[in-house]
Design an enzyme around this catalytic site. Structure first.
Site, short mmCIF file in Angstrom:
data_model
loop_
_atom_site.label_atom_id
_atom_site.label_comp_id
_atom_site.label_asym_id
_atom_site.label_seq_id
_atom_site.Cartn_x
_atom_site.Cartn_y
_atom_site.Cartn_z
CB THR A 94 -0.91 0.08 1.25
OG1 THR A 94 -1.69 -1.09 1.35
CG2 THR A 94 -1.81 1.30 1.26
NE ARG A 154 -8.38 -7.79 2.79
CZ ARG A 154 -7.44 -6.87 2.90
NH1 ARG A 154 -7.05 -6.17 1.85
NH2 ARG A 154 -6.86 -6.64 4.04
CB VAL A 155 -13.03 -4.13 0.24
CG1 VAL A 155 -12.70 -2.66 0.41
CG2 VAL A 155 -13.58 -4.37 -1.17
N GLY A 156 -9.99 -4.01 1.75
CA GLY A 156 -9.25 -3.69 2.98
C GLY A 156 -9.63 -2.33 3.53
CG ASP A 157 -6.56 -0.39 5.77
OD1 ASP A 157 -6.20 -1.22 4.89
OD2 ASP A 157 -5.76 0.37 6.34
CB THR A 193 1.06 0.76 4.87
OG1 THR A 193 2.08 0.98 5.87
CG2 THR A 193 1.08 1.93 3.91
N GLY A 194 -0.38 -1.77 6.04
CA GLY A 194 -0.33 -2.94 6.93
C GLY A 194 -1.68 -3.63 6.99
N1 GLY Z 1 -3.74 -1.95 4.22
C1 GLY Z 1 -3.94 -2.58 3.00
C2 GLY Z 1 -4.84 -3.72 3.06
O1 GLY Z 1 -4.95 -4.39 4.07
O2 GLY Z 1 -5.47 -4.00 2.05
#
Ligand code: GLY
Length: 361
Positions: free
Chosen positions: A213, A241-244, A264-265
């Site tokens: 990211t 899947r959608v992240g933050d 990030t992470g």
């Molecule tokens: N922080 C990026 C993700 O988990 O998709």
């Protein structure tokens, strides 16, 4: 601030729970006693300035400040900045060249937030479009919505003339194939008989975790603050899947009256703790950027209880990094676990690297 919001109360409560869980014995995680009153890394810069994740953000902050210095808008600056990583096949965590999902398809997430208007735009699980951050901006500016995902996001991008292209590079495809062929002995895929034929090596060696990211925030000379986060997300994730990153409050947040933050992470940790929102709110209450980022780390540590996500000491076994700036030009960041993480800052004087504070060794 209510009693339950007071971090020292919640820390005390958490300690009480830990002690009870240990049958009354004192069990104090190392991070609980950590003092946040002194910060070492917060530094101030004269705007225009931009901050970004340390491992991939240098070109972005440089570009963002160049644009702002030449009279361009802060949002144009930071989006043009992250576009460099979105186009870079060697950044396997963002845009073109990103590691695909479990089906071998690159699905991208991105968001922008304009702290001057409090508007945001996001796309999730977007396929075939190299610059998801530009599409996110158009969601903000040309619709009454904040988040478009999947097929709808792609249709919207096509409407605006974005060209569809294959985002899967050979390098990313080979890594995905290797992952798939070595996942299980109980399926129909085999790795090459001669291990030397598998030359790709482990992505774990190149990337500290299966998350990458880029986050970039900017502060212009008029006090305008904007943020952008863009990613190809968790390596080999489940389709959809959608992240933050595209979720305002989780992967980024900006408020011109206060500042901006991004991450990030491990995205799930930020989705469950709304970390970027928390950081901006902590700065609103007077924390420095670094202190606020440490508070977000602390919140995640307090809330991570599931055995598969903690180590033998009861601490999170994953990492999350935070980057923040405030309206006075102060910048700082923190990571949950120490990994020599850093952030990049650009201002008129050039590029600076700032070490992230950390909560856990
Ligand atoms: N922080 C990026 C993700 O988990 O998709």
């Amino acid at each position: 601030m209510s009693r339950s919001e007071n971090p020292s109360n919640s820390r005390r409560e958490f300690l009480k729970r830990l002690t009870a869980a240990a049958g009354g014995a004192a069990l104090t995680p190392a991070w609980v006693s950590k003092s946040f009153s002194k910060t070492s890394s917060d530094r101030s810069f004269e705007p225009p300035l931009a901050i970004a994740s340390g491992f991939n953000g240098e070109p972005a902050v440089k570009k963002a400040v160049e644009i702002m210095q030449n009279g361009g808008d802060v949002l144009d600056g930071i989006i043009s900045g992250v576009n460099i990583q979105e186009e870079d096949p060697d950044d396997m965590t963002v845009g073109y060249g990103g590691v695909p999902n479990e089906k071998g398809v690159v699905q991208l997430d991105a968001a922008v937030m304009d702290g001057r208007t409090h508007e945001s735009g996001s796309v999730g699980a977007l396929e075939n479009i190299m610059h998801p951050s530009r599409v996110a901006r158009l969601v903000m500016e040309r619709t009454d919505h904040s988040l478009l995902v999947g097929e709808g996001a792609l249709r919207f991008a096509r409407m605006h003339g974005f060209k569809e292209e294959n985002l899967l590079t050979d390098r990313a495809r080979e890594r995905w194939l290797e992952w798939k062929e070595t996942l299980s002995d109980d399926d129909n895929y085999f790795p090459p008989e001669n291990p030397d034929d598998n030359q790709t090596g482990s992505l774990w060696e190149e990337f500290e975790s299966h998350h990458g990211t880029i986050h970039c925030s900017g502060l212009d000379a008029n006090g305008g603050i904007c943020a952008v986060t863009t990613t190809s997300g968790l390596f080999y994730k489940m389709p959809g899947r959608v992240g933050d990153s595209p979720i305002t409050g989780a992967g980024l947040f900006a408020d011109t009256k206060v500042g901006a933050a991004g991450s990030t992470g491990r995205g799930e940790a930020n989705l469950q703790n709304l970390s970027s929102f928390l950081i901006v709110e902590r700065m609103r209450m007077g924390d420095s950027p670094e202190e606020a980022c440490l508070k977000a780390c602390e919140r995640i540590a307090e809330n991570t209880k599931i055995p598969r996500l903690v180590n033998e000491k009861g601490e999170p076994n994953f990492n999350v990094r935070f980057y923040a700036l405030n309206r006075d030009g102060q910048v700082g960041g923190a990571e949950l676990r120490s990994s020599n993480g850093s952030m990049k800052v650009a201002d008129r004087s050039g590029i600076h690297t700032i070490e992230l504070a950390h909560l856990l060794e």
